[in-house]
Design an enzyme around this catalytic site. Structure first.
Site, PDB file in Angstrom:
ATOM      1  N   HIS A  25       0.305   0.058  -4.107  1.00  0.00           N
ATOM      2  CA  HIS A  25       0.230   1.317  -3.353  1.00  0.00           C
ATOM      3  C   HIS A  25       1.566   2.052  -3.398  1.00  0.00           C
ATOM      4  O   HIS A  25       1.621   3.253  -3.703  1.00  0.00           O
ATOM      5  CB  HIS A  25      -0.175   0.999  -1.912  1.00  0.00           C
ATOM      6  CG  HIS A  25      -0.260   2.201  -1.019  1.00  0.00           C
ATOM      7  ND1 HIS A  25      -1.454   2.807  -0.698  1.00  0.00           N
ATOM      8  CD2 HIS A  25       0.704   2.901  -0.362  1.00  0.00           C
ATOM      9  CE1 HIS A  25      -1.233   3.829   0.109  1.00  0.00           C
ATOM     10  NE2 HIS A  25       0.073   3.903   0.327  1.00  0.00           N
ATOM     11  N   GLU A  26       2.645   1.347  -3.107  1.00  0.00           N
ATOM     12  CA  GLU A  26       3.951   2.003  -3.074  1.00  0.00           C
ATOM     13  C   GLU A  26       4.421   2.397  -4.471  1.00  0.00           C
ATOM     14  O   GLU A  26       5.113   3.409  -4.638  1.00  0.00           O
ATOM     15  CB  GLU A  26       4.972   1.103  -2.388  1.00  0.00           C
ATOM     16  CG  GLU A  26       4.631   0.730  -0.946  1.00  0.00           C
ATOM     17  CD  GLU A  26       4.397   1.927  -0.036  1.00  0.00           C
ATOM     18  OE1 GLU A  26       4.913   3.018  -0.335  1.00  0.00           O
ATOM     19  OE2 GLU A  26       3.690   1.776   0.977  1.00  0.00           O
ATOM     20  N   GLU A  48      -1.474   9.842   0.163  1.00  0.00           N
ATOM     21  CA  GLU A  48      -1.993   8.527   0.537  1.00  0.00           C
ATOM     22  C   GLU A  48      -3.353   8.207  -0.080  1.00  0.00           C
ATOM     23  O   GLU A  48      -3.628   7.048  -0.426  1.00  0.00           O
ATOM     24  CB  GLU A  48      -2.061   8.414   2.062  1.00  0.00           C
ATOM     25  CG  GLU A  48      -0.739   8.643   2.768  1.00  0.00           C
ATOM     26  CD  GLU A  48       0.357   7.666   2.343  1.00  0.00           C
ATOM     27  OE1 GLU A  48       0.052   6.659   1.677  1.00  0.00           O
ATOM     28  OE2 GLU A  48       1.527   7.924   2.688  1.00  0.00           O
TER      29      GLU A  48
END
Length: 229
Positions: A25-26, A48
């Site tokens: 995700h990051e 996001e």
């Protein structure tokens, strides 16, 4: 992307706990959120939602179809839980008390699901062409949802206005009651699809393609039929 030491595990600890989702995700934020970032909090799903969806795409690449299907089911379940038990809101909205209010499953999970629907509508080639155009055009800049729409439509020739109006600027999702029967005289299946979600100023009727599987003696035929509002 910087992580804390809590994301580092030896092989023994990794049997019980993994930071794979967090790291993926990051890492995705290096493109979606860092290289290209939302203009204001009302469009935070462009950071996001992309990061969550690209986490799922990474897991598909790394672990296969089953893992991807499980990941999408979990995204869907988490969004539906918040929608049914806590509140319902549009993904893109300026109505919030604190910016942190926007960091919820509508932004993350439903945002990822909307991107999955776009990919489904425009096809695999169109999806990746559109994503690359989006990143190339807006690198080092801020973006809004209309920016994503214009790039994807230009790259694919598809119209995304109805989808975004319903799922991003509107709230909720289709809730269906389906009936079918076999009509032997015409050798056809009669299918009746009704939308039964509660209608209000935020949630209306949805238009979307619905996949229907016809099964006969072990043979499966999938048809994509339009459901119109």
């Amino acid at each position: 992307t910087t992580q804390t030491a809590r994301t580092l595990h030896d092989a023994r600890a990794a049997l019980d706990f993994t930071s794979e989702d967090l790291v993926a995700h990051e890492a995705a934020h290096q493109w979606f959120g860092d290289l290209v970032t939302c203009e204001d909090w009302s469009h935070i799903w462009l950071n996001e939602g992309f990061a969550d969806y690209f986490t799922a795409l990474y897991k598909h690449h790394a672990h296969g179809d089953g893992e991807f299907a499980l990941e999408m089911d979990e995204l869907r379940a988490q969004y539906l839980e918040e929608d049914s038990k806590r509140y319902r809101r549009p993904i893109a909205t300026r109505h919030y008390v604190d910016p942190l209010d926007m960091f919820d499953t509508h932004t993350y999970r439903k945002g990822a699901l909307v991107l999955h629907m776009i990919r489904y509508l425009v096809g695999e080639e169109g999806w990746w062409k559109g994503v690359r155009s989006y990143v190339d055009r807006f690198a080092g800049q801020t973006v809004t949802t209309p920016d994503l729409q214009s790039v994807m439509e230009e790259a694919t020739g598809a119209s995304l206005g109805t989808l975004l109006d319903s799922y991003v600027y509107g709230a909720g999702h289709p809730e269906l009651k389906v009936k079918w029967d076999w009509q032997p005289e015409t050798r056809q299946v009669h299918l009746e699809v009704r939308q039964v979600q509660k209608l209000d100023e935020q949630t209306g009727l949805f238009s979307f393609p619905l996949e229907v599987a016809l099964v006969e003696e072990g043979r499966i035929v999938v048809r994509r039929v339009p459901v119109a509002a």
